[in-house]
Write a protein that holds these residues in place. Structure first.
Motif, PDB file in Angstrom:
ATOM      1  N   SER A 133       0.825  -1.208   0.000  1.00 21.98           N
ATOM      2  CA  SER A 133       0.000   0.000   0.000  1.00 21.98           C
ATOM      3  C   SER A 133       0.862   1.262   0.000  1.00 21.98           C
ATOM      4  CB  SER A 133      -0.927  -0.017   1.218  1.00 21.98           C
ATOM      5  OG  SER A 133      -1.655   1.165   1.301  1.00 21.98           O
ATOM      6  N   ILE A 134       1.903   1.279   0.811  1.00 24.86           N
ATOM      7  CA  ILE A 134       2.798   2.443   0.871  1.00 24.86           C
ATOM      8  C   ILE A 134       3.512   2.646  -0.460  1.00 24.86           C
ATOM      9  CG2 ILE A 134       4.924   3.308   1.939  1.00 24.86           C
ATOM     10  CD1 ILE A 134       3.887   1.981   4.568  1.00 24.86           C
ATOM     11  N   LYS A 135       3.973   1.563  -1.070  1.00 23.13           N
ATOM     12  CA  LYS A 135       4.622   1.670  -2.383  1.00 23.13           C
ATOM     13  C   LYS A 135       3.664   2.253  -3.415  1.00 23.13           C
ATOM     14  CE  LYS A 135       7.982  -2.099  -1.928  1.00 23.13           C
ATOM     15  NZ  LYS A 135       8.361  -3.426  -2.443  1.00 23.13           N
ATOM     16  N   ASN A 136       2.417   1.806  -3.390  1.00 22.47           N
ATOM     17  CA  ASN A 136       1.423   2.336  -4.329  1.00 22.47           C
ATOM     18  C   ASN A 136       1.156   3.813  -4.082  1.00 22.47           C
ATOM     19  OD1 ASN A 136       1.120  -0.054  -5.731  1.00 22.47           O
ATOM     20  ND2 ASN A 136      -0.565  -0.765  -4.441  1.00 22.47           N
ATOM     21  N   HIS A 137       1.151   4.229  -2.811  1.00 17.86           N
ATOM     22  CA  HIS A 137       0.969   5.656  -2.494  1.00 17.86           C
ATOM     23  C   HIS A 137       2.126   6.486  -3.044  1.00 17.86           C
ATOM     24  CE1 HIS A 137      -1.979   4.396   0.716  1.00 17.86           C
ATOM     25  NE2 HIS A 137      -2.629   5.344   0.067  1.00 17.86           N
ATOM     26  N   ILE A 138       3.333   5.991  -2.884  1.00 13.35           N
ATOM     27  CA  ILE A 138       4.507   6.718  -3.392  1.00 13.35           C
ATOM     28  C   ILE A 138       4.432   6.831  -4.908  1.00 13.35           C
ATOM     29  CG2 ILE A 138       7.019   6.603  -3.689  1.00 13.35           C
ATOM     30  CD1 ILE A 138       7.125   5.355  -0.851  1.00 13.35           C
ATOM     31  N   LYS A 139       4.097   5.731  -5.573  1.00 11.84           N
ATOM     32  CA  LYS A 139       3.997   5.767  -7.031  1.00 11.84           C
ATOM     33  C   LYS A 139       2.899   6.725  -7.486  1.00 11.84           C
ATOM     34  CE  LYS A 139       5.780   1.178  -8.170  1.00 11.84           C
ATOM     35  NZ  LYS A 139       5.446  -0.143  -8.744  1.00 11.84           N
ATOM     36  N   SER A 140       1.783   6.752  -6.782  1.00 10.37           N
ATOM     37  CA  SER A 140       0.703   7.655  -7.176  1.00 10.37           C
ATOM     38  C   SER A 140       1.088   9.116  -6.942  1.00 10.37           C
ATOM     39  CB  SER A 140      -0.595   7.308  -6.448  1.00 10.37           C
ATOM     40  OG  SER A 140      -0.495   7.596  -5.075  1.00 10.37           O
ATOM     41  N   GLN A 141       1.861   9.397  -5.898  1.00 11.02           N
ATOM     42  CA  GLN A 141       2.344  10.764  -5.677  1.00 11.02           C
ATOM     43  C   GLN A 141       3.299  11.196  -6.775  1.00 11.02           C
ATOM     44  OE1 GLN A 141       1.735  13.300  -3.162  1.00 11.02           O
ATOM     45  NE2 GLN A 141      -0.089  12.004  -3.247  1.00 11.02           N
ATOM     46  N   LEU A 142       4.165  10.284  -7.209  1.00 13.31           N
ATOM     47  CA  LEU A 142       5.068  10.594  -8.317  1.00 13.31           C
ATOM     48  C   LEU A 142       4.260  10.914  -9.574  1.00 13.31           C
ATOM     49  CD1 LEU A 142       7.823   7.863  -7.807  1.00 13.31           C
ATOM     50  CD2 LEU A 142       8.012  10.308  -7.307  1.00 13.31           C
ATOM     51  N   LEU A 143       3.252  10.111  -9.852  1.00 17.50           N
ATOM     52  CA  LEU A 143       2.403  10.336 -11.010  1.00 17.50           C
ATOM     53  C   LEU A 143       1.664  11.666 -10.877  1.00 17.50           C
ATOM     54  CD1 LEU A 143       1.224   9.205 -13.655  1.00 17.50           C
ATOM     55  CD2 LEU A 143      -0.541   8.099 -12.263  1.00 17.50           C
ATOM     56  N   TYR A 144       1.186  11.966  -9.678  1.00 13.90           N
ATOM     57  CA  TYR A 144       0.452  13.203  -9.421  1.00 13.90           C
ATOM     58  C   TYR A 144       1.310  14.431  -9.756  1.00 13.90           C
ATOM     59  CZ  TYR A 144      -2.106  16.787  -6.849  1.00 13.90           C
ATOM     60  OH  TYR A 144      -2.786  17.921  -6.497  1.00 13.90           O
TER      61      TYR A 144
END
Length: 192
Positions: A133-144
């Motif tokens: 879940s944390i990895k997915n949050h980091i990836k989504s922030q990068l995309l954002y």
């Protein structure tokens, strides 16, 4: 019994009398002493709902030769009144009534080693889920923020190189913030 971290609420019933409900410290010795003092000539059967207290209570009472059942809370029959009026006293009386009527079926009580292994595996699964879940949050922030993930890092397994790449992005963001931060004319504090 209605068991909790700090105290237990226990309702006592014999074949002749429906006795009182007692709240006592959450210790097997306190329960054993009370029963030996007040019901020494009776065979003892007891039950409690499976939950946060685990199975150590059942194992300790089984060693005393008592009949112990740990029951699934969803399998305990309840009436409509108990759905909106719930107290430890009502719960313990209800468990006692259904135990004496033979309406409760116990679940499997694992040994101490098996329980510890089960807890270890469950904790590992929980931590792996949190990490994902944390990895997915980091990836989504990068995309954002419009930061494209390099193709070699676009997978669930994070290498040391990927972690270094993310750490360098963090430094670039910090440098960017310092570049745009300007001191306030009145206080000298940097405002962004």
């Amino acid at each position: 019994m209605d068991v909790h971290k700090k105290n237990w609420t226990v309702h006592f019933k014999t074949d002749l009398f429906d006795n009182k409900t007692v709240t006592m410290p959450a210790e097997t010795e306190a329960l054993i002493n009370y029963v030996e003092r007040n019901f020494s000539d009776h065979a003892v059967s007891c039950c409690y709902e499976a939950g946060c207290c685990g199975y150590w209570i059942a194992r300790a009472l089984l060693q005393k030769g008592w009949e112990v059942r740990v029951v699934n809370p969803a399998d305990v029959p309840r009436n409509n009144k108990q759905d909106w009026q719930k107290t430890d006293r009502i719960d313990s009386r209800n468990l006692c009534k259904h135990l004496s009527d033979g309406n409760l079926k116990g679940i499997y009580i694992p040994g101490e080693q098996q329980e510890q292994l089960r807890a270890l595996f469950r904790r590992r699964i929980h931590l792996a889920r949190n990490l994902r879940s944390i990895k997915n949050h980091i990836k989504s922030q990068l995309l954002y923020f419009g930061i494209r993930l390099p193709v070699q890092f676009d997978n669930p397994n994070w290498s040391r190189e990927m972690k270094n790449w993310i750490a360098n992005i963090k430094l670039e963001v910090q440098q960017c913030c310092r570049k745009y931060a300007q001191p306030s004319e009145t206080t000298g504090i940097y405002m962004v």
